[in-house]
Design a protein around this motif. Structure first.
Motif, PDB file in Angstrom:
ATOM      1  N   ARG A 410      80.255  59.121  34.125  1.00  0.00           N
ATOM      2  CA  ARG A 410      80.953  60.143  34.409  1.00  0.00           C
ATOM      3  C   ARG A 410      82.143  60.637  33.861  1.00  0.00           C
ATOM      4  O   ARG A 410      82.479  61.712  33.677  1.00  0.00           O
ATOM      5  N   HIS A 411      82.896  59.441  33.393  1.00  0.00           N
ATOM      6  CA  HIS A 411      84.321  59.928  32.952  1.00  0.00           C
ATOM      7  C   HIS A 411      84.521  59.447  31.493  1.00  0.00           C
ATOM      8  O   HIS A 411      85.437  59.845  30.885  1.00  0.00           O
ATOM      9  N   ALA A 412      83.523  58.739  30.766  1.00  0.00           N
ATOM     10  CA  ALA A 412      83.578  58.313  29.318  1.00  0.00           C
ATOM     11  C   ALA A 412      82.407  58.417  28.833  1.00  0.00           C
ATOM     12  O   ALA A 412      82.042  57.354  28.150  1.00  0.00           O
ATOM     13  N   PRO A 413      81.660  59.763  28.749  1.00  0.00           N
ATOM     14  CA  PRO A 413      80.365  59.798  28.335  1.00  0.00           C
ATOM     15  C   PRO A 413      80.299  59.432  26.741  1.00  0.00           C
ATOM     16  O   PRO A 413      79.023  59.088  26.167  1.00  0.00           O
ATOM     17  N   GLU A 414      81.466  59.684  25.852  1.00  0.00           N
ATOM     18  CA  GLU A 414      81.304  59.469  24.553  1.00  0.00           C
ATOM     19  C   GLU A 414      81.489  58.008  24.280  1.00  0.00           C
ATOM     20  O   GLU A 414      81.400  57.613  22.943  1.00  0.00           O
ATOM     21  N   VAL A 415      81.984  57.090  25.191  1.00  0.00           N
ATOM     22  CA  VAL A 415      82.198  55.716  24.740  1.00  0.00           C
ATOM     23  C   VAL A 415      80.826  54.974  24.708  1.00  0.00           C
ATOM     24  O   VAL A 415      80.068  55.018  25.616  1.00  0.00           O
ATOM     25  N   PRO A 416      80.518  54.060  23.613  1.00  0.00           N
ATOM     26  CA  PRO A 416      79.358  53.359  23.452  1.00  0.00           C
ATOM     27  C   PRO A 416      79.248  52.143  24.355  1.00  0.00           C
ATOM     28  O   PRO A 416      80.199  51.598  24.623  1.00  0.00           O
ATOM     29  N   VAL A 417      78.353  52.232  25.249  1.00  0.00           N
ATOM     30  CA  VAL A 417      77.946  51.144  26.159  1.00  0.00           C
ATOM     31  C   VAL A 417      76.764  50.246  25.971  1.00  0.00           C
ATOM     32  O   VAL A 417      75.727  50.790  25.756  1.00  0.00           O
ATOM     33  N   VAL A 418      77.108  48.869  25.912  1.00  0.00           N
ATOM     34  CA  VAL A 418      76.044  47.899  25.564  1.00  0.00           C
ATOM     35  C   VAL A 418      75.756  47.372  27.127  1.00  0.00           C
ATOM     36  O   VAL A 418      76.594  46.623  27.356  1.00  0.00           O
ATOM     37  N   ASP A 419      74.790  47.689  27.804  1.00  0.00           N
ATOM     38  CA  ASP A 419      74.351  47.197  29.135  1.00  0.00           C
ATOM     39  C   ASP A 419      73.687  45.874  29.013  1.00  0.00           C
ATOM     40  O   ASP A 419      72.191  46.123  28.854  1.00  0.00           O
ATOM     41  N   LEU A 420      74.172  44.687  29.307  1.00  0.00           N
ATOM     42  CA  LEU A 420      73.227  43.556  29.134  1.00  0.00           C
ATOM     43  C   LEU A 420      72.581  43.156  30.454  1.00  0.00           C
ATOM     44  O   LEU A 420      73.351  42.811  31.423  1.00  0.00           O
ATOM     45  N   ASP A 421      71.356  43.261  30.823  1.00  0.00           N
ATOM     46  CA  ASP A 421      70.469  43.317  32.051  1.00  0.00           C
ATOM     47  C   ASP A 421      70.419  41.577  31.951  1.00  0.00           C
ATOM     48  O   ASP A 421      69.287  40.976  32.233  1.00  0.00           O
ATOM     49  N   ARG A 422      71.705  40.865  32.232  1.00  0.00           N
ATOM     50  CA  ARG A 422      71.597  39.385  32.422  1.00  0.00           C
ATOM     51  C   ARG A 422      72.696  39.119  33.380  1.00  0.00           C
ATOM     52  O   ARG A 422      74.048  39.400  33.389  1.00  0.00           O
ATOM     53  N   THR A 423      72.408  38.024  34.170  1.00  0.00           N
ATOM     54  CA  THR A 423      73.398  37.175  34.787  1.00  0.00           C
ATOM     55  C   THR A 423      73.375  35.784  34.679  1.00  0.00           C
ATOM     56  O   THR A 423      74.118  34.847  35.311  1.00  0.00           O
ATOM     57  N   ASP A 424      72.596  35.403  33.641  1.00  0.00           N
ATOM     58  CA  ASP A 424      72.873  33.926  33.364  1.00  0.00           C
ATOM     59  C   ASP A 424      73.963  33.618  32.447  1.00  0.00           C
ATOM     60  O   ASP A 424      74.697  34.421  31.924  1.00  0.00           O
ATOM     61  N   THR A 425      74.578  32.329  32.609  1.00  0.00           N
ATOM     62  CA  THR A 425      75.533  32.034  31.803  1.00  0.00           C
ATOM     63  C   THR A 425      75.593  32.069  30.372  1.00  0.00           C
ATOM     64  O   THR A 425      76.764  32.104  29.675  1.00  0.00           O
ATOM     65  N   GLY A 426      74.340  32.262  29.776  1.00  0.00           N
ATOM     66  CA  GLY A 426      74.404  32.427  28.558  1.00  0.00           C
ATOM     67  C   GLY A 426      74.829  33.800  27.798  1.00  0.00           C
ATOM     68  O   GLY A 426      74.913  33.996  26.827  1.00  0.00           O
ATOM     69  N   ALA A 427      74.810  34.827  29.117  1.00  0.00           N
ATOM     70  CA  ALA A 427      74.872  36.215  28.671  1.00  0.00           C
ATOM     71  C   ALA A 427      76.422  36.357  27.894  1.00  0.00           C
ATOM     72  O   ALA A 427      76.582  37.325  27.130  1.00  0.00           O
ATOM     73  N   MET A 428      77.178  35.552  28.228  1.00  0.00           N
ATOM     74  CA  MET A 428      78.403  35.513  27.621  1.00  0.00           C
ATOM     75  C   MET A 428      78.478  35.465  26.172  1.00  0.00           C
ATOM     76  O   MET A 428      79.272  36.330  25.344  1.00  0.00           O
ATOM     77  N   SER A 429      77.607  34.701  25.530  1.00  0.00           N
ATOM     78  CA  SER A 429      77.602  34.776  24.117  1.00  0.00           C
ATOM     79  C   SER A 429      76.700  35.856  23.472  1.00  0.00           C
ATOM     80  O   SER A 429      77.270  36.617  22.693  1.00  0.00           O
ATOM     81  N   ALA A 430      75.935  36.504  24.131  1.00  0.00           N
ATOM     82  CA  ALA A 430      75.382  37.894  23.689  1.00  0.00           C
ATOM     83  C   ALA A 430      76.344  38.942  23.995  1.00  0.00           C
ATOM     84  O   ALA A 430      76.323  39.499  22.799  1.00  0.00           O
TER      85      ALA A 430
END
Length: 479
Positions: A410-430
């Protein structure tokens, strides 16, 4: 805990302790030691609870596991742990029976003069963010002044242990949460500060108004100073509403040039125009901005609040400077982890709400932001609107990351966003790998989740440790 005189007030008094854990265990033990007839109730009945129950039962405490709703027969007082919400059935039953409810802070306040000694005054700190840092800064300043003190309360050191221990303190630096203040009706501090107010824990309090009212309890009965944030009008409103002792002063702090009865900043110097002679014209230098570690804007505000409370207690300017210089922040609070390929990696896992994240984001530019987790009912629109210009990119993790993604769209459509579909503890490394790919030399990769951690980690500390480990992995080529 050393031996203390046992008050006949507690002999045979039937007290129910609501909840075990960090707060409930010492409460139950102390009350049993004072001669009370103690029943501890706990909603959970897991292995840890059973072990705690066995420990208490060995000291004569009756324990009911798996039943936190029923008021034990003949209860004269409930002492609750801070996490129990006010809408629990147990408290409704207590209200119907005319049984008072205290928290562990209230109990500590009532027991502080148990043996007839003069109790140490309390300098109290609350706010949505910055409480622990400010309290520890305050303790560092008081120590630099040669005073016997401790940082206690919602900071990991039990107030009960301190007020019932053998050490005689000159003054205590006390961090208090909104939960603790809700259950502390008779607390009266020497001086107190509300650092800021923003929506948080609304699921517990029920509304922003109720949350603010509980924060404002910290000012009730103050004798010397009510310290407020001059840039947060809600805190000033709480001062105006408070019933204080005659002569108690309202003392503001600001990152701008201070007016009379304020502390602020002038040309990189922290100055006092509150506790000086002829404050209409004079100011006292306290320290340099460079003495504050780290010198991020919101941390300078913390330092000014700590300085105001110390000055209210009569501490000299040199001790303010020396205490700030000696202070070292806790881990996971805007903590610089490493520089990799000319990109700074900063861990602010403690930024568990939007207000804290906004303060963290305001300290850097440009930023690759790692965010997400449990939103606790928060909205992210204002945070994104105010921070959008600083963002190089965003990496989202956690259970409710979609709420931040929607605000960004809505407010920053120009900002690149990587949406990691993860909630496992290894998601932080990714997440760290993705952030490194978005960052350019001179940028800051900032973990400021604006959310709680419990969807992925036991606490924000574990989340910060995972971030730091992932950054170290970058340097080894294995993130």
């Amino acid at each position: 805990m050393g031996s203390r005189q046992v008050s006949t007030t507690w002999q045979g008094k039937r007290v129910t302790v609501a909840g075990l854990g960090v707060s409930g265990m010492p409460v139950a033990k102390v009350l049993a030691g004072l001669g009370a007839v103690v029943t501890a109730v706990n909603e959970g009945a897991d292995e840890r609870s059973r072990a705690q129950a066995a420990e208490l039962e060995a000291q004569g405490v009756t324990v009911r596991l798996g039943d936190g709703a029923t008021l034990p027969e003949s209860t004269e007082l409930i002492v609750t742990t801070p996490g129990w919400r006010p809408d629990k059935p147990l408290f409704a039953a207590a209200a119907k029976a005319g049984v008072p409810v205290w928290g562990d802070v209230e109990l500590a306040w009532r027991l502080r003069d148990l043996d007839g000694r003069t109790p140490a005054p309390w300098l109290a700190v609350t706010g949505t963010n910055g409480k622990t840092t400010t309290t520890r800064m305050l303790a560092s300043i008081l120590e630099a002044a040669g005073l016997r003190t401790a940082a206690v309360g919602n900071i990991g050191v039990s107030l009960l242990d301190v007020v019932l221990g053998e050490t005689q303190y000159d003054v205590l630096a006390v961090e208090l949460s909104s939960y603790q203040l809700h259950w502390a009706p008779s607390l009266r501090a020497h001086s107190a500060a509300v650092l800021n107010l923003a929506p948080d824990h609304l699921d517990w309090h029920g509304s922003m108004e109720a949350y603010a009212a509980d924060k404002g309890r910290i000012y009730e009965g103050n004798t010397v100073a009510c310290v407020y944030n001059a840039e947060d009008k809600a805190t000033e409103h709480l001062v105006r509403e408070a019933d204080v002792e005659e002569g108690c002063r309202a003392i503001g702090f600001t990152l701008a040039t201070p007016g009379p009865s304020q502390l602020g900043v002038v040309d990189g110097i922290l100055v006092d125009r509150a506790f000086v002679q002829n404050r209409q014209k004079n100011a006292q230098e306290l320290a340099e901005v460079a003495d504050v570690n780290p010198p991020a804007p919101h941390n300078i505000a913390n330092a000014l609040a700590a300085a105001a409370l110390a000055r209210a207690f009569g501490v000299e300017p040199k001790a303010v400077r020396d205490g700030l210089r000696a202070f070292r922040p806790d881990a996971h609070r805007i903590e610089h982890v490493a520089d990799v390929a000319e990109v700074a990696y900063v861990d602010d896992s403690k930024a568990t709400n939007t207000h804290a994240a906004e303060a963290s984001l305001a300290a850097y530019d440009p930023i690759v932001w790692i965010a997400g987790g449990l939103a606790k009912g928060a909205s992210f629109d204002e945070l994104v609107q105010r921070s959008a210009k600083r963002l190089r990119g965003v990496v989202l993790i956690g259970a409710e990351r979609h709420l931040i993604a929607e605000a960004l769209a809505r407010h920053a459509p120009e900002v690149p966003v990587v949406d990691l579909d993860r909630t496992d503890t290894g998601a932080m490394s990714a997440a760290v790998r993705e952030a490194a790919g978005l960052a350019r030399p001179g940028d800051t990769v900032l973990l400021a989740p604006a959310c709680a951690s419990m969807d992925m980690y036991a606490n924000y500390n574990k989340r910060g440790e995972a971030f730091a480990e992932a950054v170290r992995g970058l340097t080894a080529g294995r993130a």
